[in-house]
Design a protein around this motif. Structure first.
Motif, PDB file in Angstrom:
ATOM      1  N   LEU A  37       0.780  -0.954  -0.027  1.00  0.00           N
ATOM      2  CA  LEU A  37      -0.024  -0.031  -0.014  1.00  0.00           C
ATOM      3  C   LEU A  37       0.921   1.247  -0.007  1.00  0.00           C
ATOM      4  CD1 LEU A  37      -2.872  -0.964   2.317  1.00  0.00           C
ATOM      5  CD2 LEU A  37      -3.070  -0.572  -0.223  1.00  0.00           C
ATOM      6  N   LYS A  38       1.945   1.300   0.580  1.00  0.00           N
ATOM      7  CA  LYS A  38       2.832   2.525   0.866  1.00  0.00           C
ATOM      8  C   LYS A  38       3.521   2.788  -0.565  1.00  0.00           C
ATOM      9  CE  LYS A  38       2.621   4.356   4.856  1.00  0.00           C
ATOM     10  NZ  LYS A  38       2.239   5.504   4.971  1.00  0.00           N
ATOM     11  N   ALA A  39       3.718   1.635  -1.494  1.00  0.00           N
ATOM     12  CA  ALA A  39       4.314   1.786  -2.807  1.00  0.00           C
ATOM     13  C   ALA A  39       3.298   2.223  -3.854  1.00  0.00           C
ATOM     14  CB  ALA A  39       5.021   0.527  -3.148  1.00  0.00           C
ATOM     15  N   THR A  40       1.966   1.501  -3.829  1.00  0.00           N
ATOM     16  CA  THR A  40       1.063   1.730  -4.540  1.00  0.00           C
ATOM     17  C   THR A  40       0.848   3.298  -4.851  1.00  0.00           C
ATOM     18  OG1 THR A  40      -0.097  -0.220  -4.132  1.00  0.00           O
ATOM     19  CG2 THR A  40      -1.452   1.459  -5.062  1.00  0.00           C
ATOM     20  N   SER A  41       0.498   4.276  -3.919  1.00  0.00           N
ATOM     21  CA  SER A  41       0.248   5.357  -4.100  1.00  0.00           C
ATOM     22  C   SER A  41       1.298   6.302  -4.847  1.00  0.00           C
ATOM     23  CB  SER A  41      -0.097   6.438  -2.668  1.00  0.00           C
ATOM     24  OG  SER A  41      -0.298   7.635  -2.988  1.00  0.00           O
ATOM     25  N   PRO A  42       2.694   6.191  -4.404  1.00  0.00           N
ATOM     26  CA  PRO A  42       3.711   6.918  -5.365  1.00  0.00           C
ATOM     27  C   PRO A  42       3.762   6.370  -6.749  1.00  0.00           C
ATOM     28  CG  PRO A  42       4.569   5.819  -3.228  1.00  0.00           C
ATOM     29  CD  PRO A  42       3.178   5.756  -3.324  1.00  0.00           C
ATOM     30  N   GLU A 325      -9.123  13.725 -10.281  1.00  0.00           N
ATOM     31  CA  GLU A 325      -9.864  12.404  -9.726  1.00  0.00           C
ATOM     32  C   GLU A 325      -8.735  11.443  -9.533  1.00  0.00           C
ATOM     33  OE1 GLU A 325     -10.846  14.042 -12.169  1.00  0.00           O
ATOM     34  OE2 GLU A 325     -12.993  14.130 -12.497  1.00  0.00           O
ATOM     35  N   PHE A 326      -7.867  11.348 -10.249  1.00  0.00           N
ATOM     36  CA  PHE A 326      -6.637  10.115 -10.314  1.00  0.00           C
ATOM     37  C   PHE A 326      -5.830  10.777  -9.007  1.00  0.00           C
ATOM     38  CE2 PHE A 326      -2.736   8.456 -11.066  1.00  0.00           C
ATOM     39  CZ  PHE A 326      -2.782   6.951 -11.843  1.00  0.00           C
ATOM     40  N   GLY A 327      -5.678  12.038  -8.902  1.00  0.00           N
ATOM     41  CA  GLY A 327      -4.790  12.283  -7.596  1.00  0.00           C
ATOM     42  C   GLY A 327      -5.758  11.960  -6.418  1.00  0.00           C
ATOM     43  N   SER A 328      -7.015  12.299  -6.541  1.00  0.00           N
ATOM     44  CA  SER A 328      -7.730  11.931  -5.315  1.00  0.00           C
ATOM     45  C   SER A 328      -7.623  10.282  -4.981  1.00  0.00           C
ATOM     46  CB  SER A 328      -9.145  12.179  -5.452  1.00  0.00           C
ATOM     47  OG  SER A 328      -9.144  13.797  -5.665  1.00  0.00           O
ATOM     48  N   ASP A 329      -7.612   9.464  -6.149  1.00  0.00           N
ATOM     49  CA  ASP A 329      -7.385   7.892  -5.848  1.00  0.00           C
ATOM     50  C   ASP A 329      -6.434   7.550  -5.293  1.00  0.00           C
ATOM     51  OD1 ASP A 329     -10.194   7.742  -7.063  1.00  0.00           O
ATOM     52  OD2 ASP A 329      -9.279   7.233  -9.076  1.00  0.00           O
ATOM     53  N   ALA A 330      -5.201   8.369  -5.564  1.00  0.00           N
ATOM     54  CA  ALA A 330      -3.908   7.732  -5.078  1.00  0.00           C
ATOM     55  C   ALA A 330      -3.917   8.416  -3.468  1.00  0.00           C
ATOM     56  CB  ALA A 330      -2.705   8.660  -5.950  1.00  0.00           C
ATOM     57  N   ASP A 331      -4.257   9.465  -3.435  1.00  0.00           N
ATOM     58  CA  ASP A 331      -4.813  10.067  -1.912  1.00  0.00           C
ATOM     59  C   ASP A 331      -5.425   9.163  -1.087  1.00  0.00           C
ATOM     60  OD1 ASP A 331      -3.241  12.239  -2.624  1.00  0.00           O
ATOM     61  OD2 ASP A 331      -5.188  13.401  -2.729  1.00  0.00           O
ATOM     62  N   ARG A 332      -6.605   8.415  -1.520  1.00  0.00           N
ATOM     63  CA  ARG A 332      -7.007   7.540  -0.800  1.00  0.00           C
ATOM     64  C   ARG A 332      -6.452   6.463  -0.486  1.00  0.00           C
ATOM     65  NH1 ARG A 332     -11.227   9.737  -3.878  1.00  0.00           N
ATOM     66  NH2 ARG A 332     -11.513   8.129  -5.433  1.00  0.00           N
ATOM     67  N   VAL A 333      -5.463   5.719  -1.506  1.00  0.00           N
ATOM     68  CA  VAL A 333      -4.669   4.548  -1.184  1.00  0.00           C
ATOM     69  C   VAL A 333      -3.837   4.929  -0.202  1.00  0.00           C
ATOM     70  CG1 VAL A 333      -3.208   2.951  -2.210  1.00  0.00           C
ATOM     71  CG2 VAL A 333      -5.027   3.659  -3.425  1.00  0.00           C
ATOM     72  N   ALA A 334      -2.994   6.280  -0.192  1.00  0.00           N
ATOM     73  CA  ALA A 334      -2.174   6.705   0.848  1.00  0.00           C
ATOM     74  C   ALA A 334      -2.709   6.536   2.225  1.00  0.00           C
ATOM     75  CB  ALA A 334      -1.578   8.054   0.352  1.00  0.00           C
ATOM     76  N   GLU A 335      -3.926   7.133   2.243  1.00  0.00           N
ATOM     77  CA  GLU A 335      -4.655   7.344   3.716  1.00  0.00           C
ATOM     78  C   GLU A 335      -4.876   5.917   4.118  1.00  0.00           C
ATOM     79  OE1 GLU A 335      -5.481   9.546   5.537  1.00  0.00           O
ATOM     80  OE2 GLU A 335      -4.849  11.523   4.425  1.00  0.00           O
ATOM     81  N   LEU A 336      -5.321   4.989   3.048  1.00  0.00           N
ATOM     82  CA  LEU A 336      -5.478   3.645   3.640  1.00  0.00           C
ATOM     83  C   LEU A 336      -4.168   3.009   4.278  1.00  0.00           C
ATOM     84  CD1 LEU A 336      -7.697   1.419   3.551  1.00  0.00           C
ATOM     85  CD2 LEU A 336      -7.026   0.780   1.335  1.00  0.00           C
ATOM     86  N   SER A 337      -2.863   3.342   3.614  1.00  0.00           N
ATOM     87  CA  SER A 337      -1.780   2.890   3.798  1.00  0.00           C
ATOM     88  C   SER A 337      -1.355   3.235   5.182  1.00  0.00           C
ATOM     89  CB  SER A 337      -0.749   3.045   2.687  1.00  0.00           C
ATOM     90  OG  SER A 337      -0.448   4.356   3.012  1.00  0.00           O
ATOM     91  N   ASN A 338      -1.742   4.366   5.658  1.00  0.00           N
ATOM     92  CA  ASN A 338      -1.457   5.056   7.001  1.00  0.00           C
ATOM     93  C   ASN A 338      -2.087   4.454   8.065  1.00  0.00           C
ATOM     94  OD1 ASN A 338       0.229   6.618   5.527  1.00  0.00           O
ATOM     95  ND2 ASN A 338      -1.233   8.534   5.410  1.00  0.00           N
ATOM     96  N   THR A 339      -3.221   3.668   7.838  1.00  0.00           N
ATOM     97  CA  THR A 339      -4.013   3.246   8.889  1.00  0.00           C
ATOM     98  C   THR A 339      -4.332   1.577   8.736  1.00  0.00           C
ATOM     99  OG1 THR A 339      -5.725   3.739   7.650  1.00  0.00           O
ATOM    100  CG2 THR A 339      -5.314   5.298   9.025  1.00  0.00           C
ATOM    101  N   PHE A 340      -4.627   1.055   7.750  1.00  0.00           N
ATOM    102  CA  PHE A 340      -5.035  -0.394   7.666  1.00  0.00           C
ATOM    103  C   PHE A 340      -4.013  -1.216   7.987  1.00  0.00           C
ATOM    104  CE2 PHE A 340      -5.814  -4.203   5.046  1.00  0.00           C
ATOM    105  CZ  PHE A 340      -7.113  -4.424   5.768  1.00  0.00           C
ATOM    106  N   ARG A 410      -2.598  -4.348  -8.878  1.00  0.00           N
ATOM    107  CA  ARG A 410      -4.116  -4.837  -8.793  1.00  0.00           C
ATOM    108  C   ARG A 410      -4.854  -3.600  -8.621  1.00  0.00           C
ATOM    109  NH1 ARG A 410      -7.990  -5.963  -9.937  1.00  0.00           N
ATOM    110  NH2 ARG A 410      -9.307  -7.755  -8.990  1.00  0.00           N
ATOM    111  N   ILE A 411      -4.323  -2.692  -7.759  1.00  0.00           N
ATOM    112  CA  ILE A 411      -5.091  -1.471  -7.047  1.00  0.00           C
ATOM    113  C   ILE A 411      -5.083  -0.580  -8.280  1.00  0.00           C
ATOM    114  CG2 ILE A 411      -4.873   0.544  -5.791  1.00  0.00           C
ATOM    115  CD1 ILE A 411      -3.867  -1.331  -3.629  1.00  0.00           C
TER     116      ILE A 411
END
Length: 866
Positions: A37-42, A325-340, A410-411
């Motif tokens: 998840l940490k790698a997916t956003s960047p 929209e694409f930037g927001s998608d990447a941000d959501r993955v980043a937020e997920l990587s900070n918590t999940f 996958r993401i």
């Protein structure tokens, strides 16, 4: 000596393959989720950043209505702004594809800024040639012709011709989305494709300006770049406001002069008609008067249109369809990587810690023997150190390799399915890998070394002996003699073991609780996402099409527009509203949030088209003269409550303060609703109806589209908005999130199984002598299995109950971070969710029971009792 120790290490791995691979699996799962998840956003951002750099995507874009273009003075002023580096003027027009109810935007071939990536063929060179965006690749091929017209299949006034030869297919960062890239008056109101024409294919003057800034730095989507680009664009907008105001004043002056001349001619024509009464010249005089009246009306209409001349500057967030929209998608993955991943690591590391501690306890006698044979402390502990490092290293490597490749891909496929990009750009983010490896070592090396070192404080001869059992203690239930005396032997033993070995008990309970909490969260997110559209469009929004028209159009055109609504048999009802588009700055968000301002002309009638109810109490809300109603997600991201005020900025950056009187339930989009009196108070102008909310008898997607096409053919039309289109946009985002949820559910299921297997295996290994004793005493295999599994069942049940509470909390938190900024989450933890999650845990527990039964049945009883 060294060879003997190495041989002992490999023998231990071979003899404890279940323990080794279970710990490795736990670590690999945690690392897979965290590193992946940490790698997916960047990786997502870097994939499109390459496109932005290669195409030299502009930092801002200026639009002007119509084709009057920019004066030389205006061009000089824009270029002279100290933060402006380069300006490039071009053309832009909307058209309908002949033979299809489909709108597209055509732009002139760029030179330096916002260039195109040619995917096949070449860019157009002649006025009758066109290159199409990839959105049309399946419908046309190179060499075909495409005809572009207005809504009545006539040639557009903005283009030199109608039919163009396709020379190639291109990709542009301005049009990343595969569909719905903006609104238009053409076809059904949605821009679903684009094309590129040479300058000579257009008429009039250039009407768009691509702008690059001198003082911006940092990659796209970084706070440094986005904040500076927005500041520059805000300053540029202020300068444009001055330029457009001056231009309107000049045009107004010229039109006033024309009106004065027209009025004078009108009076002369009227006098001529009076003078010609009763003579053969009356018809000619009347025709002259009609001609003058027509010119007079044209001048009046031009005067009304002058007020629409406003230059607007937008950053990439505004002019590039898909950038935000694409930037927001990447941000959501980043937020997920900070918590999940925290929950994965907490469960995995906890179980690994206990398992390695147990290994050190079991190997106590062996360590004492090595010490007695003359080995140093370090040499005696070498087996634990190497074993721990190997399992931590193997788990980290496996988790990293899979996480860096499978998860980003996958993401990216899930979120990128609605965009045109060149695929995920794999990269290595080292700090998550280092952190993961450090935590893995901490959870394996530390407990083994600490436990062994504590035992080494004893004499070697003492350490060679098994650790004496702890003094027996009466548990609390034994003091309740009435109940205790009624329990059977097989019930007393599990109860004693449960409360005597508290660490093992809590590890099992927390491990199961964490696993089921993750399952509940995964299923809960999916259920929440799937509820949004039904809640929004079954309970709150009751209109199907919004027809936006020009209130300054001639009365004839406005009447024709209304007639097209009134005479349509599929129209169930309609109500008039004033609609404004506004923007709101939100702290912590890079792009401004789009807000729709609605002012109903008839508040009673309006209730049948939009349900306004309190987001907490669900009670109906009413509009008053001093406050507005704000939707829930806007209030949430702004941190607003009833009584606060919010600033709304229009397209030119002018701000207006609005007081919040109530917060309404709404799941998609930001909306502010106020009555006419309060709108007049806020904007200092009376709200003129410019939109019609329409309810249809047949509200199918086709019926909504047909209605939109019909309305857009009217001269007064501005655009149409279909509820079905908005639903599709929401579903597209939700489907992408659902793909991520699937990964969460699978990973959580694997974690649950591994945790149950590892902890149950520890329990059986610790009790192997006890179980062998029971078998020697003649207990049946089923009774021996029940003896040990009653405890596992009880702990699993306790973990499931505790996991329900964890699941609710984790689900609520994650829903607050993964949802888009303009979408509100819906309640999602259902009884079915709990049932499915529980059944999965029970199923895993039964599989573990079967595996442990095989292990217990294969135990060498006499060997275990020695």
């Amino acid at each position: 000596m060294k060879n003997i120790l190495n041989l002992n290490i490999w023998r231990e791995i071979k003899d404890s393959k279940g323990r080794f691979f279970s710990i490795m699996g736990l670590i690999a799962l945690a690392v897979f989720v965290f590193v992946g998840l940490k790698a997916t956003s960047p990786d997502m951002r870097n994939a499109v950043r390459k496109d932005y750099v290669q195409q030299n995507l502009a930092d801002a874009k200026i639009n002007t209505p119509g084709t009057q273009g920019f004066t030389k003075h205006e061009q000089d002023v824009i270029k002279q702004q100290k933060y402006v580096d380069r300006t490039e003027y071009g053309y832009q027009a909307d058209a309908k594809i002949h033979g299809k109810q489909m709108a597209m935007q055509v732009i002139s071939k760029p030179d330096q800024l916002s260039k195109m990536e040619v995917k096949s063929g070449h860019l157009p060179k002649h006025a009758n040639e066109i290159a199409l965006g990839e959105q049309l690749k399946g419908q046309y091929k190179i060499g075909d012709t495409i005809t572009l017209t207005d809504n009545h299949d006539k040639q557009l006034s903005t283009l030199q011709g109608k039919t163009f030869k396709v020379t190639g297919f291109v990709r542009s960062a301005q049009y990343m989305k595969k569909q719905n890239m903006g609104s238009t008056v053409m076809a059904d109101g949605k821009i679903n494709a684009f094309g590129v024409l040479p300058d000579q294919a257009f008429t009039g003057q250039p009407n768009v300006v691509q702008v690059s800034y001198k003082n911006v730095s940092g990659p796209a989507y970084s706070d440094k770049y986005e904040n500076q680009a927005r500041q520059d664009t805000d300053k540029l907008q202020k300068k444009l406001n001055t330029l457009s105001a001056d231009r309107r004043a000049d045009m107004q002056k010229n039109i006033d002069q024309q009106l004065s001349l027209a009025q004078a001619k009108q009076q002369e024509a009227q006098q001529a008609v009076q003078a010609a009464q009763g003579t053969p010249m009356v018809a000619q005089a009347q025709a002259a008067l009609t001609e003058v009246d027509a010119k007079m009306n044209e001048a009046k209409q031009a005067k009304a249109n002058v007020q629409q001349l406003k230059y607007t500057a937008q950053t990439r967030q505004g002019f590039s369809g898909g950038y935000s929209e694409f930037g927001s998608d990447a941000d959501r993955v980043a937020e997920l990587s900070n918590t999940f991943p925290i929950f994965f690591f907490a469960v995995a590391l906890m179980v690994s810690f206990v398992t390695m501690q147990r290994m050190a306890d079991v190997k106590r006698t062996e360590v004492g023997t090595l010490r007695a044979l003359g080995y140093t402390h370090i040499q005696a502990m070498r087996e634990f150190i190497v074993y721990s490092i190997l399992v931590a290293t193997a788990g980290t490597i496996v988790g990293t390799l899979v996480g860096l490749t499978v998860l980003p891909d996958r993401i990216f496929q899930a979120f990128g399915s609605t965009f045109y990009t060149n695929g995920v750009s794999y990269g290595i983010t080292w700090w998550p890998i280092i952190v993961s490896y450090g935590l893995a070592l901490l959870s394996t090396v530390f407990p083994a070394v600490y436990t062994t070192y504590a035992d080494m404080r004893e004499q070697a001869a003492t350490q060679m002996l098994p650790k004496p059992p702890a003094n027996g203690k009466r548990i609390l239930l034994e003091r309740w003699t009435w109940l205790w005396s009624k329990l059977s032997f097989f019930n007393k033993v599990p109860l004693r073991n449960l409360f005597s070995y508290k660490i093992r008990m809590w590890m099992t309970i927390l491990g199961v609780a964490g696993s089921i909490a993750l399952l509940i969260t995964g299923f809960g997110i999916r259920d929440s996402l799937n509820k949004i559209v039904p809640l929004q469009y079954n309970q709150l929004v009751h209109y199907d099409v919004t027809g936006v028209y020009n209130p300054d159009a001639s009365s004839t055109d406005r009447q024709a527009y209304q007639k097209s609504v009134d005479e349509d048999r599929n129209v169930k009802g309609e109500t008039k509203v004033h609609m404004d588009n506004a923007q709101v700055n939100v702290k912590g968000l890079q792009d401004k949030q789009a807000v729709q301002v609605l002012v109903p002309q008839d508040t009673k009638q309006f209730k049948s088209y939009l349900t306004l109810r309190d987001y907490k109490t669900k009670k109906a809300l009413h509009l008053n003269n001093d406050e507005a109603v704000v939707t829930e997600k806007l209030a949430k991201i702004k941190g607003l409550k009833v009584g606060d005020t919010i600033r709304l900025d229009d397209a030119t950056g002018q701000g207006h303060r609005v007081k919040i009187g109530a917060i309404a339930e709404m799941y998609a989009g930001h909306t502010i609703v106020m009555n006419k009196a309060y709108y007049h108070k806020v904007y200092d102008s009376k709200p003129t109806a410019n939109a019609t909310l329409i309810r249809l008898n047949d509200s199918s997607t086709k019926a909504m589209r047909d209605m939109s096409v019909k309305l857009n053919k009217e001269k007064a039309a501005v655009t149409t908005i279909q509820s079905g289109s908005i639903r599709n946009d929401i579903n597209t985002v939700l489907n992408s999130l659902n793909q991520v949820v699937l990964v969460i559910i699978v990973a959580a299921a694997l974690l649950a199984f591994t945790v149950l297997y590892t902890l149950t295996n520890i329990n059986v290994s610790e009790r192997i002598k006890e179980l062998s004793t029971l078998k020697v005493l003649g207990f049946y295999p089923k009774e021996v299995l029940e003896y040990i599994y009653r405890e596992t069942a009880a702990l699993t049940l306790a973990g499931i109950v505790l996991g329900y509470a964890f699941g609710y909390a984790v689900h609520a938190y994650l829903m607050s971070v993964v949802m888009p900024e303009n979408t509100m989450s819906a309640p999602g933890v259902t009884v079915l969710n709990l049932a499915v999650s529980t059944l999965m845990i029970v199923f895993f527990a039964l599989i573990v029971l079967w595996l442990m039964a095989r292990k217990i049945n294969r135990v060498d009883m006499l060997g275990a009792l020695k």
